[in-house]
Design an enzyme around this catalytic site. Structure first.
Site, mmCIF file in Angstrom:
data_model
loop_
_atom_site.group_PDB
_atom_site.id
_atom_site.type_symbol
_atom_site.label_atom_id
_atom_site.label_comp_id
_atom_site.label_asym_id
_atom_site.label_seq_id
_atom_site.Cartn_x
_atom_site.Cartn_y
_atom_site.Cartn_z
ATOM 1 N N LYS A 78 44.212 -36.003 -27.787
ATOM 2 C CA LYS A 78 44.638 -36.707 -26.573
ATOM 3 C C LYS A 78 45.832 -37.586 -26.909
ATOM 4 O O LYS A 78 45.891 -38.167 -28.000
ATOM 5 C CB LYS A 78 43.492 -37.600 -26.069
ATOM 6 C CG LYS A 78 43.591 -37.957 -24.609
ATOM 7 C CD LYS A 78 43.002 -36.877 -23.728
ATOM 8 C CE LYS A 78 43.110 -37.255 -22.268
ATOM 9 N NZ LYS A 78 42.468 -36.238 -21.425
ATOM 10 N N GLY A 177 35.882 -42.468 -6.044
ATOM 11 C CA GLY A 177 37.242 -42.062 -6.383
ATOM 12 C C GLY A 177 37.578 -40.752 -5.712
ATOM 13 O O GLY A 177 37.040 -39.706 -6.071
ATOM 14 N N VAL A 178 38.465 -40.812 -4.708
ATOM 15 C CA VAL A 178 38.848 -39.587 -3.987
ATOM 16 C C VAL A 178 40.332 -39.305 -4.211
ATOM 17 O O VAL A 178 41.105 -39.170 -3.264
ATOM 18 C CB VAL A 178 38.467 -39.649 -2.486
ATOM 19 C CG1 VAL A 178 36.974 -39.441 -2.330
ATOM 20 C CG2 VAL A 178 38.899 -40.964 -1.850
ATOM 21 N N GLY A 179 40.708 -39.242 -5.500
ATOM 22 C CA GLY A 179 42.068 -38.853 -5.873
ATOM 23 C C GLY A 179 42.165 -37.340 -5.884
ATOM 24 O O GLY A 179 41.551 -36.652 -5.061
ATOM 25 N N VAL A 181 40.994 -34.930 -7.852
ATOM 26 C CA VAL A 181 39.767 -34.140 -8.012
ATOM 27 C C VAL A 181 38.735 -34.534 -6.958
ATOM 28 O O VAL A 181 38.114 -33.665 -6.338
ATOM 29 C CB VAL A 181 39.168 -34.317 -9.425
ATOM 30 C CG1 VAL A 181 37.908 -33.470 -9.568
ATOM 31 C CG2 VAL A 181 40.178 -33.957 -10.498
HETATM 32 P P1 NAD Z 1 43.390 -39.585 -9.681
HETATM 33 O O1 NAD Z 1 44.159 -40.683 -10.311
HETATM 34 O O2 NAD Z 1 44.094 -38.619 -8.793
HETATM 35 O O3 NAD Z 1 42.160 -40.170 -8.839
HETATM 36 C C1 NAD Z 1 41.382 -41.227 -9.270
HETATM 37 C C2 NAD Z 1 41.038 -42.032 -8.042
HETATM 38 O O4 NAD Z 1 40.086 -43.033 -8.400
HETATM 39 C C3 NAD Z 1 42.239 -42.761 -7.428
HETATM 40 O O5 NAD Z 1 42.292 -42.472 -6.051
HETATM 41 C C4 NAD Z 1 41.928 -44.230 -7.696
HETATM 42 O O6 NAD Z 1 42.443 -45.091 -6.688
HETATM 43 C C5 NAD Z 1 40.427 -44.220 -7.713
HETATM 44 N N1 NAD Z 1 39.790 -45.332 -8.408
HETATM 45 C C6 NAD Z 1 40.170 -45.962 -9.543
HETATM 46 N N2 NAD Z 1 39.278 -46.915 -9.876
HETATM 47 C C7 NAD Z 1 38.305 -46.878 -8.928
HETATM 48 C C8 NAD Z 1 37.113 -47.597 -8.713
HETATM 49 N N3 NAD Z 1 36.709 -48.545 -9.549
HETATM 50 N N4 NAD Z 1 36.341 -47.280 -7.651
HETATM 51 C C9 NAD Z 1 36.721 -46.311 -6.796
HETATM 52 N N5 NAD Z 1 37.856 -45.603 -6.944
HETATM 53 C C10 NAD Z 1 38.637 -45.871 -7.994
HETATM 54 O O7 NAD Z 1 42.669 -38.828 -10.901
HETATM 55 P P2 NAD Z 1 42.016 -37.379 -10.884
HETATM 56 O O8 NAD Z 1 42.989 -36.424 -11.442
HETATM 57 O O9 NAD Z 1 41.387 -37.135 -9.565
HETATM 58 O O10 NAD Z 1 40.886 -37.559 -11.997
HETATM 59 C C11 NAD Z 1 39.699 -38.270 -11.694
HETATM 60 C C12 NAD Z 1 38.851 -38.360 -12.942
HETATM 61 O O11 NAD Z 1 38.543 -37.050 -13.403
HETATM 62 C C13 NAD Z 1 39.534 -39.057 -14.131
HETATM 63 O O12 NAD Z 1 38.566 -39.760 -14.857
HETATM 64 C C14 NAD Z 1 40.055 -37.905 -14.959
HETATM 65 O O13 NAD Z 1 40.171 -38.250 -16.332
HETATM 66 C C15 NAD Z 1 38.965 -36.892 -14.757
HETATM 67 N N6 NAD Z 1 39.411 -35.519 -14.942
HETATM 68 C C16 NAD Z 1 40.419 -35.029 -14.186
HETATM 69 C C17 NAD Z 1 40.831 -33.719 -14.377
HETATM 70 C C18 NAD Z 1 41.922 -33.117 -13.530
HETATM 71 O O14 NAD Z 1 42.050 -31.885 -13.523
HETATM 72 N N7 NAD Z 1 42.683 -33.915 -12.773
HETATM 73 C C19 NAD Z 1 40.220 -32.923 -15.353
HETATM 74 C C20 NAD Z 1 39.155 -33.450 -16.102
HETATM 75 C C21 NAD Z 1 38.771 -34.768 -15.881
#
Ligand code: NAD
Length: 350
Positions: A78, A177-179, A181
């Site tokens: 990483k 967290g509704v980003g 994923v």
């Molecule tokens: P992202 O940044 O698009 O979404 C994360 C969301 O969480 C954001 O909307 C943020 O505002 C919100 N957030 C942050 N802190 C918070 C809290 N305390 N309470 C509620 N919401 C909160 O990230 P992503 O790409 O959707 O990834 C989400 C998680 O999944 C991360 O931990 C990432 O490491 C993991 N992940 C992602 C992928 C991928 O393909 N994107 C793959 C494996 C793991």
């Protein structure tokens, strides 16, 4: 590039610095037993270097386990970059990062992660070929891995729910967290007939998702104790600790975030409360499965079946956990360690 003292069992930790562009971070290589260390690059506001290093080590280890259990020909690594106080040129920052990755000669393969994008990886690609997570080319695997991560979490959740004797239809799922994923997971859950309650640190984002799916919305502080059957952590790591586990009302935890358990003891805490835990790195491997296929130059249609295989894999882990009385997290770790040990033995390493 300076080498930092490397805590076992990691293989190497490289300091990456370029004062001109503000690049300051580390690349942690946990294991190359199964192939080059693969794992994304995180850009984040760490309080200090110790926090940054600890995150890199933990995430690199997680990638080894994730890649091993997903059956990928990659080890785990990483990169983490500390967000500079001022960032005059994002393109130059990632070009400098690309040079650092190139300097490792293929021992580490990068991709996007929290805080980085496909556009950033395109800058990295101009400096090195040891990168994936690039804009998709027609017919080829690639592009945004998030929908694949969401599909993997969804099939893992289906399998875990089935092991509790239920389907997802009619169940209430609390999504933290509704980003990228989390929102894609909400789409799949909605289509499967689940009811949703969502929270996000960005209230406008949560409100938009809630409106799209007719979901309830709660504050980030209230999502853990929301009235739900399933809790899906899809924000940052460490969501499950002594306090939050005590407050959980769900009977199943399955989500996308990496490192959901704040400490290994939290797996046992969940089990003591009778809450089934679907190990994070098993559930969220869809993204790296897509990234690996892209890196290896495979066709796009090779990806879906591998991501859907996360469901039966999760079911197997939960069955074994039930049989041997271990937590699912411990069973997954043991399975991944056995695969890595085989890889080391194949290389003549102990
Ligand atoms: P992202 O940044 O698009 O979404 C994360 C969301 O969480 C954001 O909307 C943020 O505002 C919100 N957030 C942050 N802190 C918070 C809290 N305390 N309470 C509620 N919401 C909160 O990230 P992503 O790409 O959707 O990834 C989400 C998680 O999944 C991360 O931990 C990432 O490491 C993991 N992940 C992602 C992928 C991928 O393909 N994107 C793959 C494996 C793991």
């Amino acid at each position: 590039m300076a080498h930092l003292p490397t805590p076992a069992p990691h293989e190497a930790v490289h300091l990456i610095e370029d004062p001109e562009t503000g690049l300051h971070g580390v690349i942690a290589i946990h294991s190359t037993a199964l192939g080059p260390a693969a794992g994304g690059c995180r850009l984040w506001q760490y309080d200090d270097d110790a926090a940054m290093l600890a995150d890199a080590l933990r995430l690199a280890r997680g990638m080894s386990y994730k890649n091993a259990l997903a059956g990928l020909p990659f080890g785990g690594g990483k990169a983490v970059i500390r967000m500079p106080a001022t960032l005059p040129s994002r393109a130059r920052l990632f070009a400098a990062f690309g040079r650092a990755v190139a300097g490792l000669g293929g021992a580490y393969v990068t991709a996007e992660d929290v805080g980085t994008t496909t556009a950033d990886m395109a800058e990295v690609r101009a400096k090195t070929r040891f990168v994936a997570g690039l804009p998709a080319r027609p017919g080829q695997a690639g592009g945004d891995p998030s929908p694949w991560t969401a599909l993997g979490v969804f099939v893992a959740m289906e399998a875990a729910a089935r092991s509790l004797g239920t389907g997802l239809s009619g169940l209430r799922v609390a999504v933290q967290g509704v980003g990228q994923v989390g929102a894609a997971l909400c789409t799949l859950l909605h289509e499967a007939g689940a009811r949703l309650v969502v929270a996000d640190a960005d209230a406008a984002r949560a409100a938009a998702v809630a409106a799209r799916f007719g979901a309830d919305m709660v504050s980030p502080g209230a999502i853990i104790a929301a009235d739900a059957d399933i809790f899906a952590p899809c924000a940052l790591g460490g969501a499950l600790d002594r306090q939050t586990i005590a407050a959980l009302r769900a009977r199943l935890v399955c989500g996308a975030a990496n490192n959901q358990l704040a400490t290994p003891e939290d797996g046992a805490r969940l089990a003591e409360r009778g809450i089934l835990y679907a190990p994070d790195y098993v559930a969220n491997a869809g993204g790296i499965i897509n990234v690996a296929a892209e890196y290896l130059g495979e066709a796009a249609d090779a990806v879906e079946a591998r991501v859907r295989a996360i469901g039966p894999r999760m079911a197997l882990i939960l069955v074994r956990a039930g049989e041997c009385g271990e937590t699912p997290a411990a069973v997954a770790d043991a399975m991944a360690e056995a695969i890595m040990a085989e890889g080391r033995a194949g290389l003549g390493r102990t």
